[in-house]
Design a protein around this motif. Sequence first.
Motif, short mmCIF file in Angstrom:
data_model
loop_
_atom_site.label_atom_id
_atom_site.label_comp_id
_atom_site.label_asym_id
_atom_site.label_seq_id
_atom_site.Cartn_x
_atom_site.Cartn_y
_atom_site.Cartn_z
N LYS A 97 0.70 -1.00 0.38
CA LYS A 97 -0.02 0.21 0.14
C LYS A 97 0.74 1.44 0.13
CE LYS A 97 -3.29 2.47 2.86
NZ LYS A 97 -3.46 2.82 3.89
N ASN A 98 1.48 1.11 1.18
CA ASN A 98 3.03 2.37 1.21
C ASN A 98 3.13 2.60 -0.32
OD1 ASN A 98 2.64 3.95 3.73
ND2 ASN A 98 2.25 1.47 4.36
N LEU A 99 3.86 1.64 -0.71
CA LEU A 99 5.14 1.30 -2.22
C LEU A 99 4.00 1.56 -3.07
CD1 LEU A 99 8.39 1.62 -2.85
CD2 LEU A 99 7.34 -0.69 -3.61
N LEU A 100 2.94 1.37 -3.26
CA LEU A 100 2.08 2.16 -4.64
C LEU A 100 1.50 3.43 -4.49
CD1 LEU A 100 -0.39 -1.22 -5.25
CD2 LEU A 100 2.31 -0.14 -6.16
N HIS A 101 1.74 4.03 -2.99
CA HIS A 101 1.12 5.34 -3.29
C HIS A 101 2.57 6.43 -3.62
CE1 HIS A 101 1.36 8.93 -0.17
NE2 HIS A 101 -0.15 8.83 -0.84
N VAL A 102 3.45 5.92 -2.62
CA VAL A 102 4.42 6.57 -3.77
C VAL A 102 5.01 6.46 -4.92
CG1 VAL A 102 6.74 5.61 -2.65
CG2 VAL A 102 6.65 7.86 -2.05
N LEU A 103 4.78 5.67 -5.57
CA LEU A 103 4.84 5.32 -6.76
C LEU A 103 4.04 5.72 -8.04
CD1 LEU A 103 5.88 1.27 -7.10
CD2 LEU A 103 7.63 3.62 -7.37
N LYS A 104 2.71 6.12 -7.21
CA LYS A 104 1.83 6.91 -7.65
C LYS A 104 2.42 8.52 -8.13
CE LYS A 104 -2.12 3.60 -7.25
NZ LYS A 104 -2.87 3.29 -6.66
N LEU A 105 2.79 8.83 -6.09
CA LEU A 105 2.97 10.54 -6.54
C LEU A 105 4.32 10.49 -7.35
CD1 LEU A 105 2.88 10.57 -2.17
CD2 LEU A 105 1.42 11.90 -3.38
N ALA A 106 5.30 9.91 -7.45
CA ALA A 106 5.83 9.86 -8.46
C ALA A 106 5.61 9.92 -10.03
CB ALA A 106 7.16 8.78 -8.47
N ASN A 107 4.57 9.68 -10.03
CA ASN A 107 3.75 9.33 -12.00
C ASN A 107 4.04 7.66 -12.08
OD1 ASN A 107 2.02 11.02 -12.11
ND2 ASN A 107 3.50 12.48 -11.90
N LEU A 108 5.26 7.05 -11.61
CA LEU A 108 5.41 5.22 -12.58
C LEU A 108 5.01 4.71 -11.82
CD1 LEU A 108 9.40 5.74 -10.06
CD2 LEU A 108 8.91 6.78 -12.66
N TYR A 109 3.63 4.50 -11.62
CA TYR A 109 2.87 3.26 -11.36
C TYR A 109 1.25 4.05 -12.11
CZ TYR A 109 -0.39 0.25 -10.03
OH TYR A 109 -1.52 -0.98 -9.60
N GLN A 110 0.91 3.41 -13.09
CA GLN A 110 -0.23 4.24 -13.59
C GLN A 110 -1.22 2.44 -14.09
OE1 GLN A 110 0.39 6.27 -17.09
NE2 GLN A 110 1.31 7.79 -15.80
N GLU A 111 -2.27 2.88 -13.34
CA GLU A 111 -3.11 1.39 -13.56
C GLU A 111 -3.62 0.75 -14.55
OE1 GLU A 111 -6.05 1.00 -10.33
OE2 GLU A 111 -4.46 0.85 -9.01
N GLY A 112 -3.60 1.76 -15.99
CA GLY A 112 -3.87 1.67 -17.54
C GLY A 112 -2.83 0.66 -17.58
N ILE A 113 -1.95 0.83 -17.44
CA ILE A 113 -0.56 0.47 -18.54
C ILE A 113 -0.98 -0.98 -18.58
CG2 ILE A 113 1.26 0.56 -18.43
CD1 ILE A 113 1.67 3.12 -18.03
N HIS A 114 -1.04 -1.80 -19.52
CA HIS A 114 -0.42 -3.02 -19.78
C HIS A 114 0.04 -3.65 -21.26
CE1 HIS A 114 -3.10 -5.16 -17.40
NE2 HIS A 114 -4.11 -3.66 -17.25
#
Length: 122
Positions: A97-114
Amino acid sequence: MKKSYRVKSKIDFNALFKNGASVANRKFVIYHLDREMPHFRVGLSVSKKLGNAVTRNSIKRKIRHVLIRHSWHLQSEDFVVIARKGVEELDYQEVEKNLLHVLKLANLYQEGIHSEKESSIS
């Protein structure tokens, strides 16, 4: 995690710390730098202040597992994940939960990408 997915050299770490942008939450700090790579590369940093070798390796295994599990959502950038004090007390779900949160803040994690990444990076 395959070698091609790891940031290992001192030169790469220094470039990330000097030229990269940083984002943080209470448990993790991420430095990231856009590179022309077909996939992401990650470096892990867990301080000796967080515990003995067994504890530090446990933290790194949890972080690696989260990154492998969500690899198809990660941007093609180099980044370093630095664990902060308190991570050693978290279970896997809280680390995720915490790692995904910080990855989203850095715009490194985007759920729509496959994208067509390798099916297994381990």
